[in-house]
Design an enzyme around this catalytic site. Structure first.
Site, short mmCIF file in Angstrom:
data_model
loop_
_atom_site.label_atom_id
_atom_site.label_comp_id
_atom_site.label_asym_id
_atom_site.label_seq_id
_atom_site.Cartn_x
_atom_site.Cartn_y
_atom_site.Cartn_z
N HIS A 45 72.38 42.96 11.62
CA HIS A 45 73.78 43.23 11.88
C HIS A 45 74.15 43.13 13.36
CE1 HIS A 45 76.28 47.16 12.50
NE2 HIS A 45 77.14 46.20 12.27
N GLU A 51 70.16 49.32 16.48
CA GLU A 51 71.27 50.29 16.33
C GLU A 51 70.68 51.69 16.14
OE1 GLU A 51 74.35 49.13 13.56
OE2 GLU A 51 75.76 50.50 14.54
FE1 FEO Z 1 71.99 50.52 9.97
FE2 FEO Z 1 73.24 48.11 12.14
O1 FEO Z 1 72.47 49.75 11.62
#
Ligand code: FEO
Length: 392
Positions: A144, A80
């Site tokens: 995540h 990300e």
């Molecule tokens: Fe801190 Fe999934 O990014």
């Protein structure tokens, strides 16, 4: 220079001023950090890079300790852009480094960036050694993103957990025990609610796997916020509770009102709950950000959602919020719908359908025409009492 322990330094960025994270829903009133860790020694290692726009500050932080050209290994725990946005720049500044990441990260990085580096793909169980330290990889897909992993250094007993156990909080301190404890846990909970709530079943499984590995952990160094050294078992236990969607006997009322009638209903429902001493809170969506509501609702058993009818539909901000809530995939929750209307109605039906499609059990609804009269107010009060009794 921010030293964590012998040969380990925090070289990431404290973004004191960021107020919107992850699009528009997560308002970071206390800023955010993009943590990166430099491990010096025979073959220097960098764990994670930082958000785009902070390249020079990042380079400066590293350069206070070593020449970036001396870095031999760079671990990319997550794709990300808050963790990889400066990757093109870092690749140029660290020409002697080998890069490590999951295959998913490698695939995604080729879409995000123009890179002239070879990324060595790694899996759980793979590791490398620098001559003085070992770095073991643990894949944590969907904590995540599908590419996510953690990295564990047994000699230092540090788990570099990336997004997991993060908090959006800024400080010139490094450790959990150096800042206000209530603030720390509030921000850890808000972070979980906004970033990880939807992923509970995966998190449960991964926490169980992590526990089975019997890693000796003296620090958890996430990629956002403070490093855990005092409250490691506390935050892990909370993660397991949140991942299991454990709730408390609390109610959260969220509404949007046009001319005040739906607000009157909301306050009457609250009175009913209060008459039975239930812990309940009330929020007008017009003055509360979605991220704060996610925090409030993470442990609440009952959601009470209201809207005035507009053009036969619920109002737009509450509609947006309900779609946001649906994405969080709350489980084991009950709900109640309410709202005012002028002639045809429609908002309450919309709310009920949206809640049901989110897997939430709707246990009642009520409405009021124009402005609630005494009998409509009584229905609201009684609804509060009924909800309280179910909670008890
Ligand atoms: Fe801190 Fe999934 O990014």
């Amino acid at each position: 220079m921010r030293q964590i322990t012998e040969n380990i330094y925090a070289v990431g960025i404290v973004d004191w001023n960021v107020r919107k994270f992850h699009g528009n829903t997560y308002i970071t009133k206390k800023g955010a950090t993009y943590n990166s860790y430099l491990i010096t020694g025979k073959e220097p290692v960098l764990i994670d890079v930082v958000h785009k726009g902070f390249e020079e500050e990042f380079l400066s932080n590293i350069s206070e300790i070593i020449d970036p050209k001396e870095i031999k290994h760079i671990v990319l725990n997550h794709l990300e852009p808050d963790h990889s946005g400066s990757l093109e720049y870092v690749a140029e500044m660290c020409p002697n480094a080998k890069f490590y990441a999951t295959a998913k990260l490698k695939e995604g990085a080729s879409k995000y960036y123009k890179l002239n580096i070879e990324i060595n793909t790694v899996k759980t169980g793979n590791s490398f050694n620098t001559g003085d330290y070992t770095f073991k990889f643990i894949e944590v897909p969907m904590i995540h993103w599908p590419d996510s992993m953690m990295t564990y250094c047994p000699e230092k007993k540090i788990l570099f957990s990336n997004d997991a156990f993060g908090q959006h909080i800024t400080s010139n301190k490094l450790f959990d025990d150096e800042i206000d404890r209530a603030d720390l846990f509030k921000e850890a909970k808000k972070y979980y609610a906004n970033i990880l709530w939807a992923l509970g079943s995966i998190i449960q499984r991964k926490l169980t796997e992590l526990a089975a590995m019997n890693l000796e952990i003296e620090m958890i160094a996430p990629s956002h916020g403070m490093i855990w050294r005092k409250e490691i078992s506390g935050i892990m236990e909370l993660y397991m509770q949140w991942a299991q969607n454990k709730t408390e006997n609390k109610a959260v009322i969220v509404y949007e009102t046009m001319w005040g009638s739906t607000e009157i209903m909301a306050k009457e429902i609250l009175k009913g709950l209060t008459s039975k001493a239930i812990d309940a809170k009330l929020f007008d969506i017009a003055s509360t950000d979605f991220g704060e509501l996610a925090y409030e609702m993470l442990e609440a058993k009952t959601f009470i959602i209201g809207s005035s009818t507009h053009d036969n539909e619920m109002l737009p901000y509450i509609a947006g919020f309900l779609y946001f809530l649906k994405g969080l995939k709350p489980q084991k929750r009950t709900a109640f719908a309410f709202g005012s209307y002028g002639w045809a109605g429609g908002a309450v039906k919309d709310i009920v359908e949206t809640l049901k499609s989110s897997g939430i059990e709707v246990i009642g609804q009520t409405d009021a025409k124009f402005k609630p009269d005494s009998s409509e107010l009584k229905k609201c009060f009684d609804a509060g009492v009924m909800l309280a009794e179910k909670l008890n």
